[in-house]
Design a protein around this motif. Structure first.
Motif, mmCIF file in Angstrom:
data_model
loop_
_atom_site.group_PDB
_atom_site.id
_atom_site.type_symbol
_atom_site.label_atom_id
_atom_site.label_comp_id
_atom_site.label_asym_id
_atom_site.label_seq_id
_atom_site.Cartn_x
_atom_site.Cartn_y
_atom_site.Cartn_z
ATOM 1 N N GLY A 89 0.809 -1.212 0.000
ATOM 2 C CA GLY A 89 0.000 0.000 0.000
ATOM 3 C C GLY A 89 0.840 1.260 0.000
ATOM 4 N N LEU A 90 1.910 1.258 0.782
ATOM 5 C CA LEU A 90 2.796 2.421 0.835
ATOM 6 C C LEU A 90 3.518 2.626 -0.496
ATOM 7 N N LYS A 91 3.915 1.537 -1.132
ATOM 8 C CA LYS A 91 4.535 1.656 -2.459
ATOM 9 C C LYS A 91 3.553 2.239 -3.464
ATOM 10 N N ASN A 92 2.281 1.851 -3.336
ATOM 11 C CA ASN A 92 1.251 2.367 -4.234
ATOM 12 C C ASN A 92 1.072 3.870 -4.058
ATOM 13 N N ILE A 93 1.174 4.340 -2.844
ATOM 14 C CA ILE A 93 1.092 5.777 -2.578
ATOM 15 C C ILE A 93 2.328 6.483 -3.120
ATOM 16 N N GLY A 94 3.480 5.832 -2.957
ATOM 17 C CA GLY A 94 4.740 6.387 -3.461
ATOM 18 C C GLY A 94 5.673 6.778 -2.330
ATOM 19 N N TYR A 95 6.831 6.129 -2.272
ATOM 20 C CA TYR A 95 7.784 6.409 -1.209
ATOM 21 C C TYR A 95 8.250 7.863 -1.248
ATOM 22 N N ASP A 96 8.454 8.419 -2.430
ATOM 23 C CA ASP A 96 8.918 9.808 -2.540
ATOM 24 C C ASP A 96 7.894 10.765 -1.934
ATOM 25 N N LYS A 97 6.625 10.477 -2.172
ATOM 26 C CA LYS A 97 5.564 11.329 -1.615
ATOM 27 C C LYS A 97 5.546 11.221 -0.095
ATOM 28 N N ILE A 98 5.709 10.002 0.425
ATOM 29 C CA ILE A 98 5.670 9.789 1.874
ATOM 30 C C ILE A 98 6.834 10.477 2.566
ATOM 31 N N PHE B 76 -6.254 2.179 4.237
ATOM 32 C CA PHE B 76 -7.164 1.428 5.095
ATOM 33 C C PHE B 76 -7.026 -0.058 4.776
ATOM 34 N N ASN B 77 -6.496 -0.827 5.723
ATOM 35 C CA ASN B 77 -6.329 -2.266 5.546
ATOM 36 C C ASN B 77 -7.566 -2.999 6.037
ATOM 37 N N THR B 78 -8.177 -3.799 5.173
ATOM 38 C CA THR B 78 -9.366 -4.569 5.544
ATOM 39 C C THR B 78 -9.120 -6.051 5.266
ATOM 40 N N MET B 79 -9.924 -6.887 5.919
ATOM 41 C CA MET B 79 -9.834 -8.326 5.714
ATOM 42 C C MET B 79 -11.162 -8.848 5.177
ATOM 43 N N ILE B 80 -11.085 -9.687 4.159
ATOM 44 C CA ILE B 80 -12.280 -10.284 3.555
ATOM 45 C C ILE B 80 -12.169 -11.793 3.644
ATOM 46 N N LEU B 81 -12.981 -12.389 4.518
ATOM 47 C CA LEU B 81 -12.964 -13.836 4.724
ATOM 48 C C LEU B 81 -14.234 -14.522 4.238
ATOM 49 N N ASN B 82 -15.265 -13.717 3.905
ATOM 50 C CA ASN B 82 -16.526 -14.300 3.463
ATOM 51 C C ASN B 82 -17.263 -13.317 2.568
ATOM 52 N N GLN B 83 -18.379 -13.761 2.026
ATOM 53 C CA GLN B 83 -19.132 -12.942 1.086
ATOM 54 C C GLN B 83 -19.711 -11.691 1.748
ATOM 55 N N ASN B 84 -20.131 -11.805 3.004
ATOM 56 C CA ASN B 84 -20.667 -10.636 3.696
ATOM 57 C C ASN B 84 -19.622 -9.534 3.823
ATOM 58 N N ILE C 31 -7.044 -1.836 -3.664
ATOM 59 C CA ILE C 31 -6.017 -2.788 -4.095
ATOM 60 C C ILE C 31 -6.499 -4.134 -3.578
ATOM 61 N N ALA C 32 -7.025 -4.950 -4.472
ATOM 62 C CA ALA C 32 -7.777 -6.140 -4.062
ATOM 63 C C ALA C 32 -6.889 -7.359 -3.854
ATOM 64 N N ARG C 33 -7.368 -8.202 -2.930
ATOM 65 C CA ARG C 33 -6.817 -9.533 -2.694
ATOM 66 C C ARG C 33 -5.301 -9.541 -2.506
ATOM 67 N N VAL C 34 -4.859 -8.747 -1.547
ATOM 68 C CA VAL C 34 -3.456 -8.737 -1.162
ATOM 69 C C VAL C 34 -3.236 -9.876 -0.171
ATOM 70 N N GLU C 35 -2.247 -10.725 -0.405
ATOM 71 C CA GLU C 35 -2.009 -11.892 0.458
ATOM 72 C C GLU C 35 -3.299 -12.694 0.666
ATOM 73 N N GLN C 36 -4.080 -12.794 -0.383
ATOM 74 C CA GLN C 36 -5.287 -13.623 -0.493
ATOM 75 C C GLN C 36 -6.511 -13.036 0.205
ATOM 76 N N HIS C 37 -6.410 -12.631 1.477
ATOM 77 C CA HIS C 37 -7.608 -12.263 2.226
ATOM 78 C C HIS C 37 -7.711 -10.781 2.574
#
Length: 221
Positions: free
Chosen positions: A55-64, A175-183, A205-211
């Motif tokens: 996620g931080l790479k997506n934002i950009g290290y130079d910007k951070i 914002f890091n979220t976890m998706i383990l089910n359809q709900n 950024i979908a399905r990072v490290e699967q869940h």
């Protein structure tokens, strides 16, 4: 050193703790590195560090690097803070908010979090802190979990509006979220589809490290 070497073959648990807020909290040697886990999830280092690093790479290290103040909601062992300081070389102020003081004790003991000079730790509930703070931030990282569950307030409109209000010009929410089910999948889709704040853009950024799914909110002005 022997435990570190053996951990490439099998995880080696070296510390277990419980607190009034957390069930089993474990420090384990795994694949040559120390990780902090709850009963069912990785809390710091290991896969979580890889997720937030992406996620931080997506934002950009130079910007951070050019930012002045970063807020981390949910510190745990502090792996994202170590990424900011050790890898990105961020020199500005970091405020870390963690509800469980026992986890901070573990982070200091095993992961040397208290050696980060530009870090201020606040023991508080993330929701309460966001309501009270008078500061503005260039980057807000939300990584709040109770094992594999996420507090409902994180997805409420009031909290989102407050987070956006706390961003400085051109600021970013990761914002890091976890998706383990359809709900939970539908919960994220609803959150993104119903998001509307003028002068902001939301993306995933979908399905990072699967869940895991990362939600990024950019302030455009």
């Amino acid at each position: 050193m022997i435990k570190k070497i053996l951990s490439y073959l099998i995880p080696i648990k070296i510390y277990t703790s419980k607190s009034s807020l957390s069930n089993a909290i474990e420090v384990t040697w795994a694949n040559g590195e120390l990780v902090l886990d709850s009963e069912n999830a990785n809390y710091s280092y290991g896969s979580l560090q890889r997720i937030l690093r992406l996620g931080l790479k997506n934002i950009g290290y130079d910007k951070i690097v050019s930012m002045n103040h970063i807020l981390v909601l949910g510190v745990a062992g502090g792996s994202v803070i170590k990424t900011l300081v050790d890898e990105i070389k961020f020199k500005g102020k970091i405020t870390g908010v963690e509800i469980d003081p026992e986890i901070i004790k573990i982070a200091n003991t095993f992961f040397k979090l208290d050696t980060v000079e530009n870090l201020q730790i606040v023991i508080d509930d993330a929701f309460e802190y966001v309501l009270k703070t008078k500061n503005k931030y260039d980057l807000i990282i939300i990584d709040v979990f109770q094992d594999t569950s996420m507090p409902a307030f994180l997805f409420e409109n009031f909290f989102t509006k407050r987070i956006c209000y706390l961003l400085r010009s051109r600021g970013v929410v990761l914002f890091n979220t976890m998706i383990l089910n359809q709900n939970q999948n539908l919960r994220n889709k609803k959150y993104v589809s119903e998001f509307y704040e003028s002068d902001f853009k939301i993306r995933t950024i979908a399905r990072v490290e699967q869940h895991n799914e990362l939600i990024v909110i950019d302030k455009l002005t």
